[in-house]
Design an enzyme around this catalytic site. Structure first.
Site, PDB file in Angstrom:
ATOM      1  N   LYS A  32       0.857  -1.191   0.000  1.00  0.00           N
ATOM      2  CA  LYS A  32       0.000   0.000   0.000  1.00  0.00           C
ATOM      3  C   LYS A  32       0.887   1.232   0.000  1.00  0.00           C
ATOM      4  CE  LYS A  32      -2.566   1.600   3.637  1.00  0.00           C
ATOM      5  NZ  LYS A  32      -2.475   3.065   3.663  1.00  0.00           N
ATOM      6  N   ASP A  59      -3.233   4.452  -1.965  1.00  0.00           N
ATOM      7  CA  ASP A  59      -4.207   4.845  -0.941  1.00  0.00           C
ATOM      8  C   ASP A  59      -4.140   6.352  -0.703  1.00  0.00           C
ATOM      9  OD1 ASP A  59      -6.081   4.621   1.131  1.00  0.00           O
ATOM     10  OD2 ASP A  59      -4.536   4.247   2.636  1.00  0.00           O
ATOM     11  N   LYS A  61      -6.978   8.148  -0.864  1.00  0.00           N
ATOM     12  CA  LYS A  61      -8.298   8.471  -0.307  1.00  0.00           C
ATOM     13  C   LYS A  61      -8.889   9.750  -0.917  1.00  0.00           C
ATOM     14  CE  LYS A  61      -7.485   6.288   4.210  1.00  0.00           C
ATOM     15  NZ  LYS A  61      -6.044   5.975   4.211  1.00  0.00           N
ATOM     16  N   ASP A  64     -13.291  14.756  -3.191  1.00  0.00           N
ATOM     17  CA  ASP A  64     -13.334  16.094  -3.806  1.00  0.00           C
ATOM     18  C   ASP A  64     -14.577  16.148  -4.691  1.00  0.00           C
ATOM     19  OD1 ASP A  64     -12.496  18.630  -4.854  1.00  0.00           O
ATOM     20  OD2 ASP A  64     -10.424  18.064  -4.477  1.00  0.00           O
ATOM     21  N   THR A 123     -10.431   3.702  10.662  1.00  0.00           N
ATOM     22  CA  THR A 123     -10.322   2.787  11.812  1.00  0.00           C
ATOM     23  C   THR A 123      -9.836   3.483  13.082  1.00  0.00           C
ATOM     24  OG1 THR A 123      -8.277   2.157  10.744  1.00  0.00           O
ATOM     25  CG2 THR A 123     -10.054   0.587  10.624  1.00  0.00           C
ATOM     26  N   ARG A 215       2.591  -0.534  10.703  1.00  0.00           N
ATOM     27  CA  ARG A 215       3.606  -0.502  11.754  1.00  0.00           C
ATOM     28  C   ARG A 215       3.995  -1.836  12.363  1.00  0.00           C
ATOM     29  NH1 ARG A 215       0.578   4.505  14.374  1.00  0.00           N
ATOM     30  NH2 ARG A 215      -1.083   3.382  13.277  1.00  0.00           N
TER      31      ARG A 215
HETATM   32  O1  C5P Z   1       0.431   1.107  10.879  1.00  0.00           O
HETATM   33  P1  C5P Z   1      -0.970   0.622  10.663  1.00  0.00           P
HETATM   34  O2  C5P Z   1      -1.064  -0.902  10.572  1.00  0.00           O
HETATM   35  O3  C5P Z   1      -1.946   1.220  11.652  1.00  0.00           O
HETATM   36  O4  C5P Z   1      -1.353   1.171   9.212  1.00  0.00           O
HETATM   37  C1  C5P Z   1      -2.651   1.145   8.706  1.00  0.00           C
HETATM   38  C2  C5P Z   1      -2.680   1.815   7.372  1.00  0.00           C
HETATM   39  O5  C5P Z   1      -4.004   1.741   6.871  1.00  0.00           O
HETATM   40  C3  C5P Z   1      -2.306   3.292   7.372  1.00  0.00           C
HETATM   41  O6  C5P Z   1      -1.561   3.528   6.186  1.00  0.00           O
HETATM   42  C4  C5P Z   1      -3.612   4.044   7.313  1.00  0.00           C
HETATM   43  O7  C5P Z   1      -3.517   5.229   6.559  1.00  0.00           O
HETATM   44  C5  C5P Z   1      -4.496   3.053   6.580  1.00  0.00           C
HETATM   45  N1  C5P Z   1      -5.937   3.137   6.806  1.00  0.00           N
HETATM   46  C6  C5P Z   1      -6.543   3.058   8.056  1.00  0.00           C
HETATM   47  N2  C5P Z   1      -7.919   3.137   8.170  1.00  0.00           N
HETATM   48  C7  C5P Z   1      -8.664   3.261   7.107  1.00  0.00           C
HETATM   49  C8  C5P Z   1      -8.069   3.332   5.842  1.00  0.00           C
HETATM   50  C9  C5P Z   1      -6.697   3.241   5.727  1.00  0.00           C
HETATM   51  O8  C5P Z   1      -5.862   2.890   9.055  1.00  0.00           O
HETATM   52  N3  C5P Z   1      -9.990   3.254   7.219  1.00  0.00           N
END
Ligand code: C5P
Length: 238
Positions: A32, A59, A61, A64, A123, A215
């Site tokens: 991603k 991603d 997002k 607009d 999330t 992460r």
């Molecule tokens: O580090 P982590 O596992 O929390 O990363 C989650 C990734 O998913 C991040 O890049 C974040 O921008 C993305 N994301 C999210 N919630 C969403 C859509 C995308 O956490 N609804």
């Protein structure tokens, strides 16, 4: 299970990104690229991933007016990516226009079209914050997620991005054909900014098609072991 893992490259160091992707070769097939690496490295990172036969979920997002999003989708088709995200809350016209333009653009240029994914409710947002954000509203987070997933589906999107906790209800309300991609995955309880989390196995068992992990892999001391453990856990289901 490994083809259902998407690793999120939220880093501003291209050397580290390249090292990670090479190290995870054979384990991770989809990456991603979100706003952090894209703002720093733009097309270069996508070209690097494609040269290494990886799939890409861009991603950014989009959210607009319909015309702006549609023109951005045309550009995304030329990048040769596999998945593209836009906010379902951008509304039906924005989503419908994005679907039409992406299809037409891919047909005209004889390119593969990316699958379009509608982001439902981030999330990181929990019920209390949702109330702060919107004041007195009638819907809960879950109801809003279902509303947005149905909107995305009716506008012709291929799938949605939602928290693992909403996967089961989205499957029930939107059927088995809608792709569900879930970030907010934590192998162990954690203290960071994700609020509605689940383990990789729980998310897969709930019916997710893909899980997104950032992460827990990219910041791990040993990303290869972290990825292997996550893939194994995905298969265990719990
Ligand atoms: O580090 P982590 O596992 O929390 O990363 C989650 C990734 O998913 C991040 O890049 C974040 O921008 C993305 N994301 C999210 N919630 C969403 C859509 C995308 O956490 N609804």
């Amino acid at each position: 299970m490994k083809e259902r893992l998407i690793v999120s490259l939220d880093l501003n160091d291209l050397g580290k990104i390249k090292e990670l992707v090479k190290g995870l070769n054979g384990l991770v097939e989809i990456y991603k690229v979100g706003s952090i690496p894209f703002i720093y490295f733009g097309k270069e990172i996508i070209e690097f991933l494609k040269q290494n036969q990886k799939k890409v979920m861009l991603d950014l997002k989009f959210h607009d007016i319909p015309n702006t999003v549609a023109r951005a989708c045309e550009g995304a088709v030329e990048l040769g990516i596999d998945f593209l995200t836009l906010h379902a809350s951008g509304g039906f016209s924005m989503l419908e226009e994005a679907v039409k333009t992406t299809l037409l653009s891919a047909q005209t240029k004889k390119l593969n079209r990316p699958k379009l994914l509608g982001v439902t409710v981030l999330t990181s947002i929990d019920e209390a914050y949702f109330k702060d954000l919107f004041g007195e509203i009638k819907r809960s987070v879950t109801e809003q997620v279902i509303f947005l997933a149905q909107l995305a589906r009716s506008a012709g999107l291929d799938g949605v991005v939602a928290s693992p906790r909403e996967v089961e209800i989205i499957r029930k309300e939107c059927g088995k054909d809608l792709l569900i991609v879930t970030p907010g995955i934590r192998p162990k309880p954690s203290q960071d900014d994700q609020a509605r989390t689940m383990t990789p196995g729980q998310a897969i068992r709930a019916g997710a098609d893909y899980i997104v992990v950032g992460r827990p892999i990219i910041k791990a001391e040993d990303p290869v072991t972290a990825a292997k453990e996550i893939i194994e856990e995905m298969g265990n289901g719990d």
